[in-house]
Write a protein that holds these residues in place. Structure first.
Motif, PDB file in Angstrom:
ATOM      1  N   LEU A   1      12.473   6.608  -5.140  1.00 13.74           N
ATOM      2  CA  LEU A   1      12.482   6.418  -6.583  1.00 13.74           C
ATOM      3  C   LEU A   1      11.084   6.124  -7.104  1.00 13.74           C
ATOM      4  CD1 LEU A   1      14.055   6.267  -9.193  1.00 13.74           C
ATOM      5  CD2 LEU A   1      14.638   3.889  -8.664  1.00 13.74           C
ATOM      6  N   THR A   2      10.285   5.408  -6.316  1.00 20.73           N
ATOM      7  CA  THR A   2       8.912   5.143  -6.722  1.00 20.73           C
ATOM      8  C   THR A   2       8.104   6.432  -6.795  1.00 20.73           C
ATOM      9  OG1 THR A   2       9.029   2.947  -5.712  1.00 20.73           O
ATOM     10  CG2 THR A   2       6.829   3.826  -6.157  1.00 20.73           C
ATOM     11  N   TYR A   3       8.343   7.341  -5.865  1.00 20.71           N
ATOM     12  CA  TYR A   3       7.692   8.660  -5.940  1.00 20.71           C
ATOM     13  C   TYR A   3       8.070   9.365  -7.241  1.00 20.71           C
ATOM     14  CZ  TYR A   3       6.749  13.572  -4.946  1.00 20.71           C
ATOM     15  OH  TYR A   3       6.305  14.881  -5.030  1.00 20.71           O
ATOM     16  N   LEU A   4       9.351   9.307  -7.601  1.00 20.88           N
ATOM     17  CA  LEU A   4       9.809   9.951  -8.834  1.00 20.88           C
ATOM     18  C   LEU A   4       9.235   9.244 -10.067  1.00 20.88           C
ATOM     19  CD1 LEU A   4      13.513  10.677  -7.857  1.00 20.88           C
ATOM     20  CD2 LEU A   4      11.556  12.234  -7.797  1.00 20.88           C
ATOM     21  N   VAL A   5       9.022   7.934  -9.974  1.00 21.13           N
ATOM     22  CA  VAL A   5       8.348   7.222 -11.065  1.00 21.13           C
ATOM     23  C   VAL A   5       6.944   7.770 -11.255  1.00 21.13           C
ATOM     24  CG1 VAL A   5       7.368   4.996 -11.754  1.00 21.13           C
ATOM     25  CG2 VAL A   5       9.707   5.109 -10.905  1.00 21.13           C
ATOM     26  N   GLY A   6       6.265   8.039 -10.160  1.00 24.99           N
ATOM     27  CA  GLY A   6       4.936   8.640 -10.259  1.00 24.99           C
ATOM     28  C   GLY A   6       4.979  10.005 -10.917  1.00 24.99           C
ATOM     29  N   VAL A   7       5.970  10.820 -10.547  1.00 25.46           N
ATOM     30  CA  VAL A   7       6.129  12.132 -11.186  1.00 25.46           C
ATOM     31  C   VAL A   7       6.400  11.963 -12.678  1.00 25.46           C
ATOM     32  CG1 VAL A   7       7.517  14.229 -11.254  1.00 25.46           C
ATOM     33  CG2 VAL A   7       6.926  13.201  -9.050  1.00 25.46           C
ATOM     34  N   LEU A   8       7.266  11.016 -13.007  1.00 22.71           N
ATOM     35  CA  LEU A   8       7.632  10.789 -14.403  1.00 22.71           C
ATOM     36  C   LEU A   8       6.469  10.286 -15.232  1.00 22.71           C
ATOM     37  CD1 LEU A   8       9.919  10.732 -16.501  1.00 22.71           C
ATOM     38  CD2 LEU A   8      10.451   8.415 -15.732  1.00 22.71           C
TER      39      LEU A   8
ATOM     40  N   ARG B   1       0.815  -1.219   0.000  1.00 21.37           N
ATOM     41  CA  ARG B   1       0.000   0.000   0.000  1.00 21.37           C
ATOM     42  C   ARG B   1       0.845   1.265   0.000  1.00 21.37           C
ATOM     43  NH1 ARG B   1      -3.660  -1.041   5.136  1.00 21.37           N
ATOM     44  NH2 ARG B   1      -1.597  -1.742   5.852  1.00 21.37           N
ATOM     45  N   SER B   2       1.921   1.257   0.783  1.00 21.69           N
ATOM     46  CA  SER B   2       2.751   2.460   0.874  1.00 21.69           C
ATOM     47  C   SER B   2       3.386   2.799  -0.475  1.00 21.69           C
ATOM     48  CB  SER B   2       3.851   2.261   1.920  1.00 21.69           C
ATOM     49  OG  SER B   2       3.287   2.062   3.206  1.00 21.69           O
ATOM     50  N   PHE B   3       3.881   1.785  -1.189  1.00 19.38           N
ATOM     51  CA  PHE B   3       4.502   2.046  -2.482  1.00 19.38           C
ATOM     52  C   PHE B   3       3.475   2.505  -3.508  1.00 19.38           C
ATOM     53  CE2 PHE B   3       8.202  -0.023  -0.774  1.00 19.38           C
ATOM     54  CZ  PHE B   3       9.248   0.528  -1.490  1.00 19.38           C
ATOM     55  N   ALA B   4       2.296   1.871  -3.487  1.00 21.94           N
ATOM     56  CA  ALA B   4       1.258   2.279  -4.438  1.00 21.94           C
ATOM     57  C   ALA B   4       0.826   3.721  -4.183  1.00 21.94           C
ATOM     58  CB  ALA B   4       0.063   1.335  -4.332  1.00 21.94           C
ATOM     59  N   LEU B   5       0.596   4.074  -2.916  1.00 24.79           N
ATOM     60  CA  LEU B   5       0.162   5.434  -2.590  1.00 24.79           C
ATOM     61  C   LEU B   5       1.271   6.454  -2.879  1.00 24.79           C
ATOM     62  CD1 LEU B   5      -1.767   4.786   0.749  1.00 24.79           C
ATOM     63  CD2 LEU B   5      -2.733   5.374  -1.481  1.00 24.79           C
ATOM     64  N   THR B   6       2.517   6.080  -2.626  1.00 24.95           N
ATOM     65  CA  THR B   6       3.622   6.999  -2.885  1.00 24.95           C
ATOM     66  C   THR B   6       3.728   7.312  -4.370  1.00 24.95           C
ATOM     67  OG1 THR B   6       4.852   6.203  -0.960  1.00 24.95           O
ATOM     68  CG2 THR B   6       6.115   7.305  -2.700  1.00 24.95           C
ATOM     69  N   CYS B   7       3.580   6.295  -5.212  1.00 25.87           N
ATOM     70  CA  CYS B   7       3.673   6.511  -6.651  1.00 25.87           C
ATOM     71  C   CYS B   7       2.512   7.374  -7.146  1.00 25.87           C
ATOM     72  CB  CYS B   7       3.693   5.166  -7.373  1.00 25.87           C
ATOM     73  SG  CYS B   7       4.331   5.238  -9.057  1.00 25.87           S
ATOM     74  N   VAL B   8       1.308   7.111  -6.650  1.00 23.96           N
ATOM     75  CA  VAL B   8       0.152   7.916  -7.041  1.00 23.96           C
ATOM     76  C   VAL B   8       0.319   9.353  -6.551  1.00 23.96           C
ATOM     77  CG1 VAL B   8      -2.333   8.216  -6.715  1.00 23.96           C
ATOM     78  CG2 VAL B   8      -1.397   5.942  -7.171  1.00 23.96           C
ATOM     79  N   THR B   9       0.896   9.522  -5.374  1.00 24.23           N
ATOM     80  CA  THR B   9       1.143  10.868  -4.847  1.00 24.23           C
ATOM     81  C   THR B   9       2.073  11.640  -5.771  1.00 24.23           C
ATOM     82  OG1 THR B   9       0.842  10.101  -2.572  1.00 24.23           O
ATOM     83  CG2 THR B   9       2.041  12.167  -2.891  1.00 24.23           C
TER      84      THR B   9
END
Length: 424
Positions: free
Chosen positions: A100-107, A46-54
């Motif tokens: 990096l997952t957060y940055l994947v979401g930004v990308l 859940r944390s990784f999914a929410l971080t990427c969506v954020t």
């Protein structure tokens, strides 16, 4: 990028969907390693999914300050989690992966394909942790590590610094010569690692293929000597010699790609057909008597090689010699063509093929587009080189060795030449 006042709902929905998928992909892998209880890792599914969506949502706002604030928040979470970690071997893999997952979401708001590719790459890196550790700490040897670092330095640091312009007419381009050297070293390294992985099952075949990327003629001579000395059956050694011709054929495509890509549409079918025939014929010869052959190095031997020598992934001196030969023959062909025109191109191709086929064809590729005259020069070089290999085979291994090698050698050469005359 659309602002909050004029949202593109379809783009936003697609971006968030990609981010959710990327986050779930990485999160599934991390959830399996998260553990439970007080020592569990920072984040899971859940944390990784929410971080990427954020990250995707922050990027969709079009406000760089929000994106930076989100990255700082995720980095802060990782820092706090690391400081509170009381395990015996604290690491920062999950914390870095979360950022990096957060940055994947930004990308994902800019390039969905690139974001998805980065997420897949990140997941693979995380999933192969144990195998990667074993590879580096137990399987990879010190000499191989040094060779790998040298190769990476050459490709990433050396090549970009080389000037990309010919020093004489269309010949002697330092960037092209450096690229060929890097290709030779890379192929030797890949063949070395493959031979270590499969040495017990396919030693002769892999040794021949590896040696063929350096010099097929030298491989044929080495295997001929082994057959003459009686340390290995002539049939198996001839099969290995023919398999080294597969490497020769494949290097034609690599040389063309590095020197003049316009040749690739003309070469790909003749090369692949000729290489396939040589591979099938050579494997048939090797398979018949391979159980009687002991191969421990890049060429067949009956004694074990010293471990320090066998650790090296490539021969830098040998590759430099091949690259120097390529440059010298290229200069020779260019000079003969400038002096004698088309006849000089033919003469240079023949002279170069007696020593090294790739040096000869590199010169042909460099000095001429795939027109009729240059195609004839290439065909002549292939035939002359096959004749040179036949003489080498007879001189090193005698008639018994040559009679096993010659049919496959000439058949795959003639088939490649015939297709080269017809195709393209």
């Amino acid at each position: 990028m659309n602002g909050l006042n004029s949202p593109d709902l379809s783009h936003a929905a697609a971006t968030l969907a990609v981010a959710l998928g990327c986050g779930l992909l990485v999160g599934i892998e991390r959830e399996r390693r998260k553990g439970a209880g007080p020592t569990r890792a920072l984040a899971g599914l859940r944390s990784f999914a929410l971080t990427c969506v954020t990250g995707a949502a922050a990027a969709l706002t079009g406000l760089s300050g929000i994106v930076v604030a989100g990255a700082a928040f995720v980095a802060g979470l990782g820092l706090v989690a690391y400081l509170k970690d009381r395990s015996e071997d604290p690491g920062v893999t999950t914390e870095v992966a979360l950022l990096l997952t957060y940055l994947v979401g930004v990308l994902s708001a800019h390039s969905a394909a690139l974001a998805a590719g980065l997420a897949v790459g990140l997941t693979v890196v995380l999933a192969v942790r144990d195998r990667a550790h074993r590879f580096v700490n137990h399987w990879l040897r010190a000499a191989e590590l040094r060779d790998g670092l040298l190769l990476v330095a050459l490709v990433l640091l050396g090549l970009p610094l080389l000037p990309d312009r010919p020093l004489w007419g269309e010949a002697l381009n330092p960037r092209t010569i450096g690229t060929l050297l890097a290709l030779l070293l890379t192929l030797q390294s890949a063949a070395h690692l493959a031979r270590r992985l499969l040495a017990t099952r396919h030693a002769v075949a892999l040794s021949a293929l590896a040696s063929g990327f350096v010099s097929s003629t030298a491989t044929i001579a080495s295997m001929g000597l082994a057959a003459r000395e009686g340390s290995a059956p002539a049939r198996a050694m001839a099969g290995g010699g023919l398999l080294s011709c597969v490497s020769t054929q494949l290097q034609l495509l690599l040389v063309a790609a590095a020197v003049r890509p316009a040749w690739l549409p003309v070469l790909w079918l003749p090369v692949l057909v000729a290489a396939t025939l040589a591979l099938a014929w050579g494997w048939w010869l090797v398979r018949g008597e391979v159980k009687d052959v002991v191969v421990t190095g890049a060429t067949p031997r009956t004694e074990a090689l010293p471990s320090a020598r066998d650790d090296r992934m490539f021969s830098l001196g040998g590759a430099l010699a091949v690259a120097a030969l390529l440059a010298a023959v290229q200069a020779l062909v260019h000079g003969l063509q400038a002096w004698l025109g088309q006849a000089g191109l033919m003469a240079g191709a023949v002279v170069g093929a007696l020593a090294d086929l790739h040096a000869s064809v590199a010169a042909v590729f460099s000095d001429a587009a795939p027109a009729e005259g240059s195609r004839h020069a290439l065909m002549l070089a292939l035939l002359v080189h096959a004749g040179s290999k036949s003489v080498t085979a007879f001189a090193s291994g005698g008639w018994a060795y040559l009679r096993w090698l010659a049919p496959g050698l000439w058949l795959h050469t003639l088939l490649g030449v015939a297709l080269l005359a017809w195709w393209g």
